[in-house]
Design a protein around this motif. Sequence first.
Motif, short mmCIF file in Angstrom:
data_model
loop_
_atom_site.label_atom_id
_atom_site.label_comp_id
_atom_site.label_asym_id
_atom_site.label_seq_id
_atom_site.Cartn_x
_atom_site.Cartn_y
_atom_site.Cartn_z
N VAL A 321 0.87 -1.18 0.00
CA VAL A 321 0.00 0.00 0.00
C VAL A 321 0.91 1.22 0.00
N LEU A 322 0.70 2.11 -0.94
CA LEU A 322 1.65 3.20 -1.16
C LEU A 322 1.40 4.44 -0.31
N ASP A 323 0.18 4.62 0.16
CA ASP A 323 -0.12 5.90 0.83
C ASP A 323 -0.88 5.74 2.14
N GLU A 324 -0.47 4.77 2.94
CA GLU A 324 -1.03 4.73 4.30
C GLU A 324 -0.66 6.01 5.04
N ASP A 325 0.56 6.47 4.82
CA ASP A 325 0.99 7.81 5.25
C ASP A 325 0.92 8.69 4.02
N ARG A 326 0.10 9.74 4.05
CA ARG A 326 -0.19 10.50 2.84
C ARG A 326 0.76 11.65 2.58
N THR A 327 1.83 11.73 3.28
CA THR A 327 2.80 12.78 2.98
C THR A 327 3.60 12.41 1.74
N SER A 328 4.07 13.41 1.03
CA SER A 328 4.82 13.16 -0.20
C SER A 328 6.07 12.35 0.07
N GLU A 329 6.76 12.63 1.19
CA GLU A 329 7.99 11.92 1.51
C GLU A 329 7.72 10.43 1.76
N ALA A 330 6.66 10.14 2.51
CA ALA A 330 6.33 8.75 2.81
C ALA A 330 5.92 7.99 1.56
N ILE A 331 5.15 8.64 0.70
CA ILE A 331 4.73 7.97 -0.54
C ILE A 331 5.94 7.71 -1.44
N ALA A 332 6.87 8.64 -1.49
CA ALA A 332 8.08 8.45 -2.29
C ALA A 332 8.89 7.26 -1.78
N ARG A 333 8.97 7.11 -0.45
CA ARG A 333 9.69 5.97 0.11
C ARG A 333 9.01 4.65 -0.25
N GLN A 334 7.70 4.63 -0.20
CA GLN A 334 6.97 3.41 -0.56
C GLN A 334 7.15 3.06 -2.04
N LEU A 335 7.18 4.07 -2.88
CA LEU A 335 7.40 3.82 -4.31
C LEU A 335 8.81 3.26 -4.55
N ASP A 336 9.77 3.76 -3.80
CA ASP A 336 11.13 3.21 -3.91
C ASP A 336 11.14 1.75 -3.45
N THR A 337 10.40 1.45 -2.38
CA THR A 337 10.32 0.07 -1.91
C THR A 337 9.66 -0.82 -2.96
N LEU A 338 8.61 -0.32 -3.59
CA LEU A 338 7.93 -1.08 -4.65
C LEU A 338 8.90 -1.39 -5.79
N GLU A 339 9.73 -0.42 -6.14
CA GLU A 339 10.71 -0.64 -7.20
C GLU A 339 11.73 -1.70 -6.80
N ARG A 340 12.16 -1.71 -5.55
CA ARG A 340 13.11 -2.72 -5.10
C ARG A 340 12.49 -4.12 -5.14
N ILE A 341 11.21 -4.21 -4.77
CA ILE A 341 10.51 -5.50 -4.85
C ILE A 341 10.46 -5.98 -6.30
N ALA A 342 10.16 -5.06 -7.20
CA ALA A 342 10.07 -5.43 -8.62
C ALA A 342 11.42 -5.88 -9.16
N ARG A 343 12.48 -5.23 -8.76
CA ARG A 343 13.80 -5.62 -9.25
C ARG A 343 14.22 -6.97 -8.67
N ALA A 344 13.74 -7.27 -7.47
CA ALA A 344 14.11 -8.52 -6.83
C ALA A 344 13.41 -9.72 -7.47
N LYS A 345 12.12 -9.57 -7.79
CA LYS A 345 11.37 -10.71 -8.31
C LYS A 345 10.84 -10.51 -9.73
N GLY A 346 11.14 -9.37 -10.34
CA GLY A 346 10.75 -9.13 -11.72
C GLY A 346 9.48 -8.32 -11.87
N THR A 347 8.58 -8.40 -10.91
CA THR A 347 7.32 -7.67 -10.97
C THR A 347 6.91 -7.24 -9.56
N ALA A 348 6.00 -6.26 -9.49
CA ALA A 348 5.45 -5.83 -8.20
C ALA A 348 4.14 -5.09 -8.46
#
Length: 390
Positions: A321-348
Amino acid sequence: MREELYRPLGLDRTVTKDASKARRIRSHVLLGLSGAALLGGSLASVLLQPDFAPPPAPAPLAIVAKVEAPAAPKGPTIVRPSEGGGVTIADGDGVIRQSEGLDSVQTGSVRVLEPGSLRQSPSFAHLPEDALLEGSAFGRLPVRAGDGRRPLDVYAGAPARAGGTRVAIVVGGLGISQTGTQKAVQNLPPGVTLAFAAAGNSLDRWMQAARRNGHELLLQAPMEPFGYPQVSPGEHTQTVASAESGNFDALHWAMGRLTNYVGVMNFMGARFNSDPRALEPFLGELSRRGLLYLDDGTSPRSVSRDVAVAGSTPFASSDLVLDEDRTSEAIARQLDTLERIARAKGTAIGVASAFDTTIASIARWAKEAEARGIEIVPISALAYDPEARG
C-alpha cells in the motif's frame, strides 16, 4: 449327267409337286421362327434397357438442433483450510481440488497473454461492447460473450512492451471526489490502472475519459470488514452470509454501476477475504463472468489467493500500500520500496487512493522510473490467469 452337276447348287430343274409344297412349308416355318426371334430380341432389348427417367427428388432433410438442457445445480461446495496452508475445495460431484499454499503461485510472475485482436481498439476503448453485457434488475452486467471473449480480454490495457522489470499501480477511490478523479485521469500515465468506487458519481463519464486516455479499469465493490455493520463500507455491502447462500445482489448492484472494466477489487472486506466459504462462490461468480479479482493486500488473514488458484479464477494481489501515510515523503519511500521489490522478483503491484499528494507523487516517480528501465503495466498484465492461451 447334267442334272447331277446342278444338284449341289440347288438348281434342280425337275421339281416335283410334292417337293415344291414341302419347300413352301419349310419357308413358312423359317419365316415364322425368324419373326419370333426378332420380336423376342426387340422385347428383350426394351426390357433390359436402363431406366433413363430422372430419379424422384429426395425428401428434404430435416435439420434438428440438439439442445442440451442446462446442467442441474450441484450440491453445496465445501471449502476448508488445508494443513499445508492452502485450501481444499470439494464440489457437489465429490471432486476435490487442493491448492498448495500462498507460495505455490506467484501472481505478478505470470503474464496474461496479449489477447491481440480480442483487445479493443484504442479508438473505441470508451465504448462498451454489447456482446459482453447482459440485462438485469441492476442494470447491464458484464458477461462472457457467446464466442468466448471475456471482459478481461477485451477491456485489457496495453500489455508490456518488453520482458524487463514491470510494476502495476492501482489507484482507487475514483468517482468519490470529482477533482481527485479528474487529476487521476489526466495526470497519471496510461499504464496506471484506475479503480472506480461503485458508490461514486458520474461513473460513465469518467469511465469514458479514463479509457480514452489509455487506462485499464477495475470496479471497487464494498465487501464485509471485521466489525460489520458497526464498521461498514456503505450500502450494498457483499456480506459473508449472503455469498455463502449464493445471493450476489450487492455485487450485481456494484457491477451495474460501470462498464469496460477487467475485474473487481475489494473495498474494505477483510472479513470477507478471510472466509473461504464466502470467497469460493464469490470468485466463481467473477470467473463465470470473465473477470479477475484483485485483493488490495491490506489483510494478513486473507485466503483469497488460495481460493482463486483452487477455483481457477484470474487473480492478483497487491505487494504494497503506497499511501497509508499520505505525505509526499512517505509515498516516495513506498514507491522506492515497490521498485526494489520489482527488481528482486521481476514484478510488483502497489495500490493507492486518489489523494492529491498520491497522484502527484506517482506521476513524478513514474517518469523517473521509466528512465531507470521500469515499465508500468496494467494489472491484467501481472495477473495469474488460468485461461491465458499460448
